[in-house]
Design a protein around this motif. Structure first.
Motif, PDB file in Angstrom:
ATOM      1  N   THR A  39      -1.516   0.599  14.151  1.00 35.19           N
ATOM      2  CA  THR A  39      -2.442  -0.724  14.513  1.00 35.19           C
ATOM      3  C   THR A  39      -1.564  -2.012  14.630  1.00 35.19           C
ATOM      4  N   GLU A  69       0.599   5.972   3.672  1.00 39.82           N
ATOM      5  CA  GLU A  69      -0.781   6.716   4.596  1.00 39.82           C
ATOM      6  C   GLU A  69      -1.346   5.443   5.441  1.00 39.82           C
ATOM      7  N   ALA A  70      -1.317   4.218   4.436  1.00 42.74           N
ATOM      8  CA  ALA A  70      -2.559   2.914   5.005  1.00 42.74           C
ATOM      9  C   ALA A  70      -0.776   2.639   5.494  1.00 42.74           C
ATOM     10  N   LEU A  71       0.552   2.426   4.962  1.00 44.70           N
ATOM     11  CA  LEU A  71       1.157   1.886   6.371  1.00 44.70           C
ATOM     12  C   LEU A  71       1.946   2.273   7.690  1.00 44.70           C
ATOM     13  N   GLY A  78       1.118  -1.069  -0.237  1.00 49.10           N
ATOM     14  CA  GLY A  78      -0.024   0.304   0.393  1.00 49.10           C
ATOM     15  C   GLY A  78       0.659   0.863   0.383  1.00 49.10           C
ATOM     16  N   ASP A  79       0.462   2.256  -0.099  1.00 53.77           N
ATOM     17  CA  ASP A  79       1.077   3.949  -0.017  1.00 53.77           C
ATOM     18  C   ASP A  79       1.674   3.711   1.216  1.00 53.77           C
ATOM     19  N   ARG A 121      -0.494   3.559   9.450  1.00 53.31           N
ATOM     20  CA  ARG A 121      -2.030   3.446   9.884  1.00 53.31           C
ATOM     21  C   ARG A 121      -1.592   1.778  10.542  1.00 53.31           C
ATOM     22  N   ARG A 122      -0.741   1.217   9.431  1.00 53.68           N
ATOM     23  CA  ARG A 122      -1.166  -0.139   9.441  1.00 53.68           C
ATOM     24  C   ARG A 122       0.399  -0.444  11.398  1.00 53.68           C
ATOM     25  N   GLU A 168      -5.612   7.540  16.378  1.00 53.88           N
ATOM     26  CA  GLU A 168      -6.473   8.043  15.488  1.00 53.88           C
ATOM     27  C   GLU A 168      -6.161   9.294  15.149  1.00 53.88           C
TER      28      GLU A 168
END
Length: 231
Positions: free
Chosen positions: A107, A99-101, A96-97, A103-104, A219
């Motif tokens: 998490t 931003e997704a990384l 992913g990009d 967030r991952r 978040e």
């Protein structure tokens, strides 16, 4: 009348149980040690207490861990340091990009470290590092260095892909790490002294005493971080 001889299966069951119990002991000792180190700190924890909580003798503990220092190191490796290779593989295979990384990243950290008792290790080290410089050096080498290196890789990846603006990575890594550090300190200091929130249905203690949701806090931090990192 002679008694019948026990069957081979019955005769081998007890040695098998003993072998399984022996194999489980290191994990039981590490779990007991983590509990006590986080509850009492490094200096105040005695190996006799760890052995008693694990249900073994002090001599048995020393068969696996020759000193309290080695026991503590094993706790750190079991709960934090030993996971960096796994996290690096996850990073290398992530498609992913940025931003997704990111967030991952938050998490996974919260699920595997931040919301667990392992988060108390960081608070312990910050409290007692000056009194135990050898342990501080160990923690720096096996936790802090690989941790900052992993975050650096995430930022470098984003910069190379044009998804994160160029920045000083030596200090930029702490933009990512600071929210994690805050939650670990709050969770293991003030959170346990406050009344529980009536709207919190989580079973994770001491997080139930927080005046805010850790997930909502992360978040908000992710959103703020991403706004600052975008090109």
């Amino acid at each position: 009348m002679p008694h019948p001889s026990p069957s081979p299966a019955a005769g081998s069951a007890e040695p098998q149980r003993r072998a399984r119990r022996k194999n489980a002991r290191p994990g039981e000792l590490l779990a007991a040690a983590l509990d006590l180190f986080v509850e009492k700190g490094y200096a105040a924890t005695r190996v006799e207490e760890v052995a008693a909580r694990a249900g073994v003798s002090k001599g048995t503990l020393f068969l696996y861990f020759p000193s309290k220092e080695e026991l503590f190191k094993a706790v750190v490796r079991e709960n934090i340091a030993g996971r960096f290779a796994e996290w690096q593989r996850e990073l290398d295979s992530f498609e992913g990009d940025s931003e997704a990384l990111l967030r991952r990243c938050y998490t996974v950290w919260w699920e595997r470290i931040g919301s667990t008792k392992a988060a108390g290790i960081t608070k312990l080290m910050c409290s007692e590092a000056r009194n135990f410089p050898a342990l501080a050096h160990f923690y720096h080498q096996e936790v802090m260095q690989p941790g900052t290196a992993l975050v650096r890789c995430i930022l470098e990846r984003g910069i190379a892909r044009g998804e994160i603006r160029p920045l000083d990575l030596d200090t930029g890594v702490y933009l990512v790490l600071s929210p994690m550090m805050f939650l670990m300190f709050w969770q293991n200091t003030m959170a346990g002294c406050l009344p529980a929130r009536t709207d919190d249905t989580s079973e994770t203690a001491p997080c139930a005493s927080m005046p805010f949701s850790p997930e909502a806090y992360l978040e908000a931090q992710i959103d703020n971080l991403l706004r600052g990192l975008r090109p």
